[in-house]
Design an enzyme around this catalytic site. Structure first.
Site, mmCIF file in Angstrom:
data_model
loop_
_atom_site.group_PDB
_atom_site.id
_atom_site.type_symbol
_atom_site.label_atom_id
_atom_site.label_comp_id
_atom_site.label_asym_id
_atom_site.label_seq_id
_atom_site.Cartn_x
_atom_site.Cartn_y
_atom_site.Cartn_z
ATOM 1 C CD GLU A 107 -7.065 -7.640 2.225
ATOM 2 O OE1 GLU A 107 -8.143 -7.259 2.671
ATOM 3 O OE2 GLU A 107 -6.582 -7.121 1.217
ATOM 4 C CE LYS B 253 -8.423 -0.295 5.213
ATOM 5 N NZ LYS B 253 -8.069 -1.263 4.459
ATOM 6 N NE ARG C 175 -7.050 -8.525 -5.831
ATOM 7 C CZ ARG C 175 -6.824 -7.318 -5.976
ATOM 8 N NH1 ARG C 175 -6.522 -6.900 -7.427
ATOM 9 N NH2 ARG C 175 -7.074 -6.372 -5.102
ATOM 10 C CD GLU D 170 -16.980 -1.494 -7.071
ATOM 11 O OE1 GLU D 170 -17.528 -0.561 -6.642
ATOM 12 O OE2 GLU D 170 -15.772 -1.713 -6.944
ATOM 13 C CG HIS D 171 -10.380 -0.107 -7.810
ATOM 14 N ND1 HIS D 171 -10.727 0.210 -6.301
ATOM 15 C CD2 HIS D 171 -9.341 0.489 -8.181
ATOM 16 C CE1 HIS D 171 -9.426 0.660 -5.993
ATOM 17 N NE2 HIS D 171 -8.957 0.902 -6.996
ATOM 18 C CE LYS E 177 -4.557 0.543 2.050
ATOM 19 N NZ LYS E 177 -5.308 -0.054 1.061
ATOM 20 C CB SER F 235 -3.358 4.061 -0.008
ATOM 21 O OG SER F 235 -4.171 3.131 -0.204
ATOM 22 C CG HIS G 212 -11.016 -10.009 1.603
ATOM 23 N ND1 HIS G 212 -11.184 -8.715 1.760
ATOM 24 C CD2 HIS G 212 -11.419 -10.389 0.603
ATOM 25 C CE1 HIS G 212 -11.457 -8.029 0.647
ATOM 26 N NE2 HIS G 212 -11.620 -9.034 -0.510
ATOM 27 C CE LYS H 2 -16.476 -5.398 0.944
ATOM 28 N NZ LYS H 2 -15.429 -4.386 0.808
#
Length: 232
Positions: A150, A64, A88, A165-166, A56, A60, A131, A123
């Site tokens: 993560e 957060k 990911r 979508e992002h 990150k 960012s 996750h 969601k």
């Protein structure tokens, strides 16, 4: 003078913290590479299509912390931001997601901090993914430090939807018009049906292969039995 000394000290602490996250990322990626190799070379099956990773950015991380009403400092960064190091894993099928997650959870040197199953409970906008927040030990000259990573695991279709979508989300500063949000949710439902259909198709192919193998095995058993009768 004290202000300059504090700035130097904070910079060094920042560098030390970020080194830990880079090391933790390498640690987790190595575990995933080993699992991937085992599937490929031993089980002749590869559930992992590809793996992405990132650290990150400072901006960012700061956003957060501010979003969650935490003061911006290194202590709060380590305590409250769980996804500074992120991996990911993109899979072919939904069943592969749970297979890989179970294997990761069984690793004795990986502590599972949190599991969020957005596949079982998507969601509201339609987002789906599994996750895991994990802690892995990083061994430094001064001792061992547990560091969080993560891990997101999703299918190719889920990843395609999430990426688009992002982009749309940020084009509208997080406030997409209602009709666009509705269209995205409809696309998420289509993606879910596609994943289910592809999984069903894969199960059909696997079952057909098993039946064919059993059939071939039976053929050779019968052939050997017949030849021995003739010899007698």
């Amino acid at each position: 003078m004290n202000s300059q000394s504090n700035s130097v000290d904070n910079a060094e602490r920042w560098e030390s913290a970020m080194f830990l996250y880079h090391a933790a990322l390498k640690n987790v990626k190595t575990k995933i590479d080993i699992l991937n190799g085992e599937f490929k070379y031993i089980h002749n099956y590869n559930p992992i299509e590809h793996v992405k990773s990132r650290i990150k950015s400072p901006d960012s991380i700061m956003r957060k912390l501010q979003k969650n009403n935490h003061e911006v400092n290194i202590k709060n960064m380590v305590q409250y931001v769980h996804d500074i190091a992120g991996v990911r894993i993109i899979c072919s099928f939904v069943s592969d997601i749970y297979k890989i997650s179970r294997m990761l959870m069984l690793q004795s040197d990986m502590d599972i901090v949190q599991v969020k199953d957005y596949i079982a409970q998507p969601k509201p906008n339609g987002y789906k993914s599994l996750h895991l927040i994990v802690r892995v030990p990083i061994y430094m000259a001064s001792g061992m430090v547990d560091t969080k990573v993560e891990i997101q695991i999703r299918t190719i279709a889920m990843d395609f939807w999430a990426s688009l979508e992002h982009k749309i989300h940020y084009k509208f500063d997080g406030q997409a018009p209602e009709h666009i949000a509705a269209d995205l949710k409809e696309c998420a439902d289509i993606v879910a049906r596609l994943d289910a259909r592809m999984l069903s198709l894969n199960d059909t192919v696997q079952n057909a292969n098993r039946e064919r193998q059993i059939s071939f095995s039976g053929f050779f058993v019968n052939t050997e039995g017949g030849s021995s009768d003739e010899e007698e």
